[in-house]
Scaffold this motif. Structure first.
Motif, short mmCIF file in Angstrom:
data_model
loop_
_atom_site.label_atom_id
_atom_site.label_comp_id
_atom_site.label_asym_id
_atom_site.label_seq_id
_atom_site.Cartn_x
_atom_site.Cartn_y
_atom_site.Cartn_z
N LEU A 18 6.14 -15.07 -6.24
CA LEU A 18 5.62 -14.00 -7.10
C LEU A 18 4.79 -13.01 -6.30
N LEU A 19 3.92 -13.56 -5.44
CA LEU A 19 3.03 -12.68 -4.67
C LEU A 19 3.84 -11.75 -3.79
N ALA A 20 4.95 -12.28 -3.22
CA ALA A 20 5.75 -11.45 -2.32
C ALA A 20 6.61 -10.47 -3.12
N LEU A 21 7.25 -10.96 -4.19
CA LEU A 21 8.23 -10.11 -4.88
C LEU A 21 7.58 -9.15 -5.86
N LEU A 22 6.60 -9.65 -6.63
CA LEU A 22 5.94 -8.76 -7.59
C LEU A 22 5.09 -7.72 -6.88
N MET A 23 4.76 -8.03 -5.62
CA MET A 23 3.96 -7.09 -4.87
C MET A 23 4.78 -5.82 -4.56
N ILE A 24 6.13 -5.96 -4.56
CA ILE A 24 6.95 -4.79 -4.19
C ILE A 24 6.74 -3.63 -5.14
N PRO A 25 6.97 -3.83 -6.48
CA PRO A 25 6.72 -2.69 -7.37
C PRO A 25 5.28 -2.21 -7.30
N VAL A 26 4.36 -3.15 -7.16
CA VAL A 26 2.95 -2.75 -7.11
C VAL A 26 2.69 -1.91 -5.86
N LEU A 27 3.30 -2.32 -4.74
CA LEU A 27 3.07 -1.58 -3.50
C LEU A 27 3.75 -0.22 -3.55
N VAL A 28 4.97 -0.19 -4.12
CA VAL A 28 5.64 1.11 -4.25
C VAL A 28 4.77 2.04 -5.09
N TRP A 29 4.24 1.47 -6.17
CA TRP A 29 3.37 2.27 -7.03
C TRP A 29 2.12 2.70 -6.27
N LEU A 30 1.49 1.74 -5.57
CA LEU A 30 0.28 2.06 -4.81
C LEU A 30 0.57 3.17 -3.81
N GLU A 31 1.70 2.99 -3.11
CA GLU A 31 2.01 3.96 -2.07
C GLU A 31 2.15 5.36 -2.66
N THR A 225 5.97 -3.98 11.51
CA THR A 225 6.47 -3.67 10.17
C THR A 225 7.18 -2.33 10.14
N ASN A 226 7.23 -1.63 11.29
CA ASN A 226 7.95 -0.37 11.35
C ASN A 226 7.35 0.68 10.45
N ARG A 227 6.07 0.61 10.26
CA ARG A 227 5.44 1.57 9.36
C ARG A 227 4.73 2.64 10.17
N ALA A 228 4.50 3.77 9.52
CA ALA A 228 3.74 4.83 10.16
C ALA A 228 2.39 4.25 10.59
N PRO A 229 1.83 4.65 11.71
CA PRO A 229 2.30 5.69 12.64
C PRO A 229 3.37 5.24 13.62
N PHE A 230 3.94 4.07 13.46
CA PHE A 230 4.94 3.62 14.43
C PHE A 230 6.33 3.59 13.83
N SER A 231 6.62 4.46 12.89
CA SER A 231 7.91 4.39 12.22
C SER A 231 8.97 5.11 13.04
N VAL A 232 9.23 4.61 14.25
CA VAL A 232 10.17 5.31 15.12
C VAL A 232 11.62 4.99 14.78
N ALA A 233 11.86 3.91 14.04
CA ALA A 233 13.24 3.55 13.73
C ALA A 233 13.83 4.50 12.70
N GLU A 234 12.98 5.22 12.00
CA GLU A 234 13.46 6.24 11.07
C GLU A 234 12.84 7.57 11.51
N TYR A 260 8.34 -3.33 2.47
CA TYR A 260 7.13 -3.64 1.74
C TYR A 260 6.77 -5.12 1.83
N VAL A 261 7.80 -5.97 1.81
CA VAL A 261 7.50 -7.39 1.96
C VAL A 261 6.91 -7.64 3.36
N ALA A 262 7.48 -6.98 4.37
CA ALA A 262 6.97 -7.15 5.73
C ALA A 262 5.52 -6.69 5.81
N MET A 263 5.22 -5.60 5.14
CA MET A 263 3.84 -5.10 5.14
C MET A 263 2.91 -6.08 4.44
N ASN A 264 3.41 -6.63 3.35
CA ASN A 264 2.61 -7.62 2.62
C ASN A 264 2.38 -8.85 3.50
N THR A 265 3.45 -9.29 4.18
CA THR A 265 3.33 -10.45 5.06
C THR A 265 2.33 -10.16 6.18
#
Ligand code: SF4
Ligand code: SF4
Lengths: 430, 174
Positions: A18-31, A225-234, A260-265
């Motif tokens: 739950l923490l990993a999967l329900l976090m996705i909509p919450v994180l998308v919303w947060l973001e 996690t491939n996230r900004a500021p290191f999002s070079v893969a995109e 988002y799961v990677a970020m949560n992890t």
């Protein structure tokens, strides 16, 4: 196995999922909402179910429906083996999800003489599991970019791969320094180690004991996690969408959720290794168990205050803006939510009150302590996820050569130096 | 040095800047302050709640939806010369010409249609037109429809739009 053991094992597994999967909509919303508020915008706030907007969370579910119903599109050259193309995002997603499963949400529960781990996968080599499984995520990115048969996608995945090579090293080295300090590879033991104090007054959190390793770990995890500021893969300005250029609808969504799961992890790993995990500062599990009454009373005082604050905020801000008159009905939502919050608070207070009346040492007290610790864990997790988002909307992206430069010229030597000093200190210079 | 020139000092070469973390801290502070101010009072966010509130500050130079202008006597200004269709990089203007019998000119369009799904709103058609018969000064920035045909603007529709910026009377032919 006793019934209690089965319940705890199942409970922690469900909680982890739950923490990993329900976090996705919450994180998308947060973001989206936090990004909006940071940039003086509003963010999504219109989607509603029967007038309930929940501040915009409903938008995330609308997004899911949209992505599921969208047309699936495959690159023309893929005649057979489409499942492989579909598999790549699943690898990324599953790796991040599995890596999350070794995080302890509360201290080991002792019920009827049995030691039960509140950890979805009750293993005691959590750090190795995280490093091993977490690194597999890039394989999915690699496959996806390569199979797409598209230069941009290939470039994106190559960049992701080369970044993994350069950041996995400092990541590993800083983790080794932490392992030396805590003298364990068990996440739970690491958290227990951090419940003490250093210099007599500071909580013995990793970030204070090992500041250099902490900074390196956080930076490299951002890269992992491939996230900004290191999002070079995109990066639309250089390589269109990078490795997911050819991915549409739900296939894209898998990559998206994987991030988002990677970020949560990553957040969970950071707070477990550096911020005392599920523990309140200065407070060990033993003290919580013996003085449970005090903590319960404290919680019973703090919780209504927080809820009161939330309700007041809602009454002030969950309104139709004065310039827009065509839209009513938010007053009703505020009323219902206020009622729900109050009832929830009363239930929790009642349960806590009941537990404080029980003699200490019973299973109920132990469970209540575990639940309190889970609450602390989730709070910290959310706080660090918020930090992830704040950083993303603060820092500009690094250029690819700058990313490599930072990794090889700064982080690697620093991590080596830190490891060297740690080894000297731990062995006492012998 | 000419006046009104502001010399911006170059940053980023000092040790503190090269260390990055202080700058990141400063940045996060600013980000967080904005976030916190706005969370504290959402009504203070200066944003336009779009469908209900319409923007009131569209500049006259805004390239909105196209329209076909009229002559002073109210008839179609276009002479079906195909200049706009030739200039269009998206090939989205469809003209069928016919003989003009009302004595105003020799030729006029039988059909004049713009596929706005193809159009890139470059304004080349407006540039190319020799008699100011096509303009993009309607100020319409949003076109919605339920199927693709809704987005192909036919002659009648193009003629029905009015200029948004007070230049109602076409000066074509003057
Ligand atoms: S604006 Fe450009 S693309 Fe659109 S119709 Fe005119 S010339 Fe063609
Ligand atoms: S709109 Fe102008 S350029 Fe196009 S056909 Fe008519 S007169 Fe010619």
């Amino acid at each position: 196995m006793s019934p209690a053991a089965i319940i705890v094992a199942l409970g922690s597994f469900v909680l982890g999922a739950l923490l990993a999967l329900l976090m996705i909509p919450v994180l998308v919303w947060l973001e989206r909402r936090v990004a909006g508020l940071i940039q003086d915008r509003l963010g999504p706030n219109r989607t509603n179910i029967a007038g309930f907007r929940l501040g915009g969370v409903v938008q995330s579910f609308a997004d899911v429906i949209k992505l599921v119903l969208k047309e699936e599109y495959y690159p023309a050259h893929i005649k057979t083996g489409r499942w492989l193309l579909m598999l790549s995002p699943v690898i990324t997603f599953a790796a991040a999800l599995l890596a999350f499963m070794v995080i302890p949400f509360a201290d080991t529960l002792y019920i009827g003489g049995e030691a039960l781990r509140v950890q979805p996968l009750p293993v005691d080599f959590g750090v190795l599991w995280y490093l091993g499984v977490g690194a597999v995520g890039v394989v999915g990115i690699f496959f996806g970019g390569w199979l797409s048969h598209n230069k941009y996608a290939l470039l994106g995945s190559v960049r992701a791969g080369s970044m993994m090579v350069s950041y996995e090293l400092p990541l590993g080295l800083s983790v080794v320094a932490l392992i030396l300090t805590y003298n364990t590879i068990d996440f739970n033991a690491m958290v227990q180690w951090q419940s003490g104090t250093v210099l007599g007054f500071l909580p013995a959190w990793g970030i204070l004991v090992q500041p250099l390793a902490a900074v390196i770990l956080i930076i490299t995890l951002f890269a992992e996690t491939n996230r900004a500021p290191f999002s070079v893969a995109e990066g639309e300005s250089e390589i269109v969408a990078g490795f997911f250029t050819e991915y549409t609808a739900m296939k894209f969504a898998m990559y998206f959720m994987g991030e988002y799961v990677a970020m949560n992890t990553a957040s969970a790993v950071v707070i477990t290794m550096l911020f005392g995990g599920y523990q309140l500062p200065w407070v060990g599990t033993a003290s919580m168990l013996t003085h449970f009454d005090y903590y319960a009373w404290g919680y019973m005082v703090v919780l209504p205050l927080i809820v009161f604050g939330v309700i007041r905020w809602m009454r002030k801000n969950n309104r139709v803006r004065p310039t827009v008159s065509t839209d009513g009905g938010r007053g009703f939502e505020t009323k219902v939510l206020t009622g729900a919050l109050i009832i929830m608070t009363l239930l929790i207070e009642g349960a806590l009150l009941w537990v404080t009346l029980l003699p200490e040492g019973t299973a109920a007290v132990a469970t209540a302590v575990a639940l309190l610790q889970i609450a602390v864990f989730v709070t910290k997790l959310m706080a660090f996820n918020l930090f992830f988002i704040l950083v993303r909307w603060t820092l500009p992206r690094f250029r690819f050569d700058q990313v490599q430069y930072l990794g090889w010229y700064y982080l690697l030597p620093l991590a080596l130096f830190n490891l060297f000093v740690t080894a000297l200190v731990v062995t006492g210079g012998a | 040095m000419p006046r009104n020139v502001k010399v911006v000092p170059r940053h980023g070469r000092e040790t503190k800047d090269r260390f990055y973390l202080p700058a990141i801290y400063e940045g996060i502070k600013i980000t967080f302050r904005h976030f916190f101010d706005n969370v504290n009072d959402i009504t203070a966010v200066d944003a336009l709640e779009y469908p209900e509130e319409q923007p009131g500050d569209i500049t006259e130079r805004y390239r909105g939806l196209h329209r076909l202008t009229h002559r002073p006597d109210g008839s179609v200004a276009c002479v079906a010369c195909f200049m706009c269709a030739t200039a269009c990089p998206a090939n989205c203007i469809f003209i069928e010409a016919t003989e003009r019998t009302d004595g105003v000119d020799e030729k006029m369009p039988q059909r004049f249609a713009i596929d706005t799904l193809e159009c890139v709103f470059c304004g080349y058609c407006v540039e190319a037109c020799p008699c100011d018969a096509i303009r993009m000064d309607t100020g319409i920035f949003s076109l919605t429809g339920r199927n693709r045909e809704d987005f192909v603007l036919e002659k009648e529709r193009l003629l029905s739009f009015r200029g948004a910026f007070g230049e109602e009377d076409s000066r074509a032919g003057k």
